[in-house]
Design a protein around this motif. Structure first.
Motif, mmCIF file in Angstrom:
data_model
loop_
_atom_site.group_PDB
_atom_site.id
_atom_site.type_symbol
_atom_site.label_atom_id
_atom_site.label_comp_id
_atom_site.label_asym_id
_atom_site.label_seq_id
_atom_site.Cartn_x
_atom_site.Cartn_y
_atom_site.Cartn_z
ATOM 1 N N GLY A 1 -29.056 9.730 -46.248
ATOM 2 C CA GLY A 1 -29.646 8.540 -45.632
ATOM 3 C C GLY A 1 -30.966 8.835 -44.956
ATOM 4 O O GLY A 1 -31.909 8.028 -45.007
ATOM 5 N N ILE A 2 -31.075 9.998 -44.331
ATOM 6 C CA ILE A 2 -32.338 10.371 -43.683
ATOM 7 C C ILE A 2 -33.428 10.568 -44.732
ATOM 8 O O ILE A 2 -34.554 10.093 -44.569
ATOM 9 C CB ILE A 2 -32.134 11.643 -42.833
ATOM 10 C CG1 ILE A 2 -31.234 11.320 -41.639
ATOM 11 C CG2 ILE A 2 -33.470 12.194 -42.352
ATOM 12 C CD1 ILE A 2 -30.752 12.521 -40.884
ATOM 13 N N HIS B 1 -36.158 1.222 -41.108
ATOM 14 C CA HIS B 1 -35.148 1.989 -40.379
ATOM 15 C C HIS B 1 -33.711 1.636 -40.747
ATOM 16 O O HIS B 1 -32.793 2.043 -40.055
ATOM 17 C CB HIS B 1 -35.353 1.885 -38.870
ATOM 18 C CG HIS B 1 -36.738 2.249 -38.446
ATOM 19 N ND1 HIS B 1 -37.235 3.519 -38.600
ATOM 20 C CD2 HIS B 1 -37.730 1.515 -37.899
ATOM 21 C CE1 HIS B 1 -38.476 3.547 -38.144
ATOM 22 N NE2 HIS B 1 -38.800 2.356 -37.726
ATOM 23 N N ALA B 2 -33.506 0.902 -41.812
ATOM 24 C CA ALA B 2 -32.139 0.564 -42.212
ATOM 25 C C ALA B 2 -31.376 1.818 -42.626
ATOM 26 O O ALA B 2 -30.207 1.979 -42.259
ATOM 27 C CB ALA B 2 -32.160 -0.440 -43.358
ATOM 28 N N PHE B 3 -32.026 2.723 -43.385
ATOM 29 C CA PHE B 3 -31.343 3.944 -43.795
ATOM 30 C C PHE B 3 -31.088 4.871 -42.611
ATOM 31 O O PHE B 3 -30.127 5.633 -42.617
ATOM 32 C CB PHE B 3 -32.127 4.668 -44.886
ATOM 33 C CG PHE B 3 -31.999 4.022 -46.242
ATOM 34 C CD1 PHE B 3 -30.759 3.873 -46.843
ATOM 35 C CD2 PHE B 3 -33.118 3.566 -46.912
ATOM 36 C CE1 PHE B 3 -30.640 3.281 -48.084
ATOM 37 C CE2 PHE B 3 -33.005 2.968 -48.149
ATOM 38 C CZ PHE B 3 -31.762 2.824 -48.734
ATOM 39 N N THR B 4 -31.944 4.824 -41.585
ATOM 40 C CA THR B 4 -31.699 5.632 -40.385
ATOM 41 C C THR B 4 -30.454 5.128 -39.668
ATOM 42 O O THR B 4 -29.623 5.923 -39.214
ATOM 43 C CB THR B 4 -32.915 5.576 -39.446
ATOM 44 O OG1 THR B 4 -34.062 6.073 -40.133
ATOM 45 C CG2 THR B 4 -32.690 6.416 -38.206
ATOM 46 N N ILE B 5 -30.308 3.828 -39.565
ATOM 47 C CA ILE B 5 -29.123 3.254 -38.922
ATOM 48 C C ILE B 5 -27.873 3.585 -39.735
ATOM 49 O O ILE B 5 -26.835 3.954 -39.174
ATOM 50 C CB ILE B 5 -29.303 1.724 -38.742
ATOM 51 C CG1 ILE B 5 -30.431 1.468 -37.741
ATOM 52 C CG2 ILE B 5 -28.004 1.068 -38.289
ATOM 53 C CD1 ILE B 5 -30.896 0.033 -37.697
ATOM 54 N N VAL B 6 -27.982 3.505 -41.058
ATOM 55 C CA VAL B 6 -26.861 3.871 -41.922
ATOM 56 C C VAL B 6 -26.534 5.355 -41.754
ATOM 57 O O VAL B 6 -25.358 5.740 -41.678
ATOM 58 C CB VAL B 6 -27.176 3.520 -43.393
ATOM 59 C CG1 VAL B 6 -26.164 4.132 -44.347
ATOM 60 C CG2 VAL B 6 -27.238 2.010 -43.571
ATOM 61 N N PRO C 1 -31.637 15.972 -36.520
ATOM 62 C CA PRO C 1 -33.062 16.250 -36.310
ATOM 63 C C PRO C 1 -33.621 17.304 -37.264
ATOM 64 O O PRO C 1 -34.793 17.232 -37.634
ATOM 65 C CB PRO C 1 -33.143 16.723 -34.858
ATOM 66 C CG PRO C 1 -31.786 17.131 -34.491
ATOM 67 C CD PRO C 1 -30.848 16.342 -35.354
ATOM 68 N N ILE C 2 -32.773 18.258 -37.685
ATOM 69 C CA ILE C 2 -33.255 19.272 -38.625
ATOM 70 C C ILE C 2 -33.617 18.634 -39.960
ATOM 71 O O ILE C 2 -34.686 18.904 -40.521
ATOM 72 C CB ILE C 2 -32.200 20.389 -38.812
ATOM 73 C CG1 ILE C 2 -32.112 21.228 -37.539
ATOM 74 C CG2 ILE C 2 -32.536 21.263 -40.014
ATOM 75 C CD1 ILE C 2 -30.946 22.204 -37.531
ATOM 76 N N SER C 3 -32.764 17.773 -40.472
ATOM 77 C CA SER C 3 -33.072 17.121 -41.752
ATOM 78 C C SER C 3 -34.241 16.146 -41.605
ATOM 79 O O SER C 3 -35.023 15.974 -42.534
ATOM 80 C CB SER C 3 -31.841 16.426 -42.321
ATOM 81 O OG SER C 3 -31.344 15.474 -41.420
ATOM 82 N N LEU C 4 -34.373 15.538 -40.434
ATOM 83 C CA LEU C 4 -35.531 14.676 -40.186
ATOM 84 C C LEU C 4 -36.818 15.500 -40.212
ATOM 85 O O LEU C 4 -37.813 15.097 -40.827
ATOM 86 C CB LEU C 4 -35.359 13.973 -38.839
ATOM 87 C CG LEU C 4 -36.292 12.836 -38.505
ATOM 88 C CD1 LEU C 4 -36.109 11.695 -39.478
ATOM 89 C CD2 LEU C 4 -36.027 12.346 -37.093
ATOM 90 N N TYR C 5 -36.804 16.663 -39.575
ATOM 91 C CA TYR C 5 -37.969 17.546 -39.548
ATOM 92 C C TYR C 5 -38.308 18.031 -40.955
ATOM 93 O O TYR C 5 -39.468 18.026 -41.361
ATOM 94 C CB TYR C 5 -37.687 18.735 -38.621
ATOM 95 C CG TYR C 5 -38.804 19.735 -38.546
ATOM 96 C CD1 TYR C 5 -39.957 19.478 -37.812
ATOM 97 C CD2 TYR C 5 -38.709 20.946 -39.227
ATOM 98 C CE1 TYR C 5 -40.983 20.401 -37.749
ATOM 99 C CE2 TYR C 5 -39.732 21.876 -39.164
ATOM 100 C CZ TYR C 5 -40.868 21.595 -38.427
ATOM 101 O OH TYR C 5 -41.885 22.509 -38.382
ATOM 102 N N ILE C 6 -37.304 18.458 -41.707
ATOM 103 C CA ILE C 6 -37.533 18.922 -43.078
ATOM 104 C C ILE C 6 -38.040 17.779 -43.955
ATOM 105 O O ILE C 6 -38.935 17.956 -44.779
ATOM 106 C CB ILE C 6 -36.249 19.543 -43.657
ATOM 107 C CG1 ILE C 6 -35.944 20.852 -42.931
ATOM 108 C CG2 ILE C 6 -36.372 19.783 -45.162
ATOM 109 C CD1 ILE C 6 -34.582 21.428 -43.254
ATOM 110 N N GLY C 7 -37.474 16.585 -43.768
ATOM 111 C CA GLY C 7 -37.918 15.427 -44.550
ATOM 112 C C GLY C 7 -39.360 15.063 -44.278
ATOM 113 O O GLY C 7 -40.123 14.755 -45.194
ATOM 114 N N ILE C 8 -39.779 15.104 -43.025
ATOM 115 C CA ILE C 8 -41.170 14.795 -42.684
ATOM 116 C C ILE C 8 -42.095 15.858 -43.258
ATOM 117 O O ILE C 8 -43.162 15.555 -43.793
ATOM 118 C CB ILE C 8 -41.331 14.653 -41.161
ATOM 119 C CG1 ILE C 8 -40.649 13.376 -40.690
ATOM 120 C CG2 ILE C 8 -42.802 14.646 -40.760
ATOM 121 C CD1 ILE C 8 -40.577 13.226 -39.187
ATOM 122 N N GLY C 9 -41.686 17.138 -43.172
ATOM 123 C CA GLY C 9 -42.494 18.211 -43.752
ATOM 124 C C GLY C 9 -42.632 18.070 -45.251
ATOM 125 O O GLY C 9 -43.709 18.272 -45.814
#
Length: 162
Positions: free
Chosen positions: A17-18, A28-33, A65-73
């Motif tokens: 989802g992230i 942000h629908a997938f973030t909420i999911v 937060p780790i997957s969010l950081y990797i996803g942004i990178g």
């Protein structure tokens, strides 16, 4: 099925989802999911045992937060992300000579500059622009400013000898 299995499946779905949030404009629908999957993962962990529930809560809180950081990178380096603005002193071609070296050099206009056209400066044929003045072809010009890949020139006034 075993609650441990579903707890791990929900953690994997949270990470998916992230990444989906990174790739789609879902407001942000997938973030909420993804947060919902994280809560479901912890809940299923607590259904198995209290210690496994706390373990899954810690894992989810660390992985989010780790997957969010990797996803942004990943997104910043991916071709999906277009650079919307180029800094004023950069060039697209790494092997090209820096354009700022042209400031102060003289040459001649190859085409009429109305206000844009082509000019010969040294041995280089370059696209140039004037500050709004018309310049006829074969007129001596001087580079007065470089803004990114925009080269601004002005005609050289011939001095009249008396």
């Amino acid at each position: 099925m075993d609650p441990r299995f579903w707890s791990i499946v929900f953690t994997v779905l949270m990470i998916c989802g992230i990444f989906l949030e990174m790739l789609t404009p879902s407001l942000h629908a997938f973030t909420i999911v993804a947060m919902g999957f994280g809560v479901a993962s912890a809940w299923m962990g607590f259904r198995y045992s209290e210690s496994f529930g706390w373990l899954m809560t810690g894992i989810d809180l660390a992985l989010f937060p780790i997957s969010l950081y990797i996803g942004i990178g990943f997104l910043q380096r991916s071709p999906l992300m277009h650079r919307s603005e180029i800094a004023s002193s950069t060039q697209n071609s790494p092997d090209a000579l820096p354009l700022t070296e042209l400031v102060g050099m003289e040459g001649k206009s190859l085409t009429p500059l109305r206000p844009a056209g082509a000019a010969q400066v040294g041995t280089r044929r370059i696209d140039v622009v004037t500050e709004g003045k018309f310049v006829a072809a074969d007129t001596p010009i001087k580079v007065i400013q470089v803004e990114g890949n925009r080269i601004i020139v002005e005609p050289i006034e011939k001095k009249v000898s008396t």
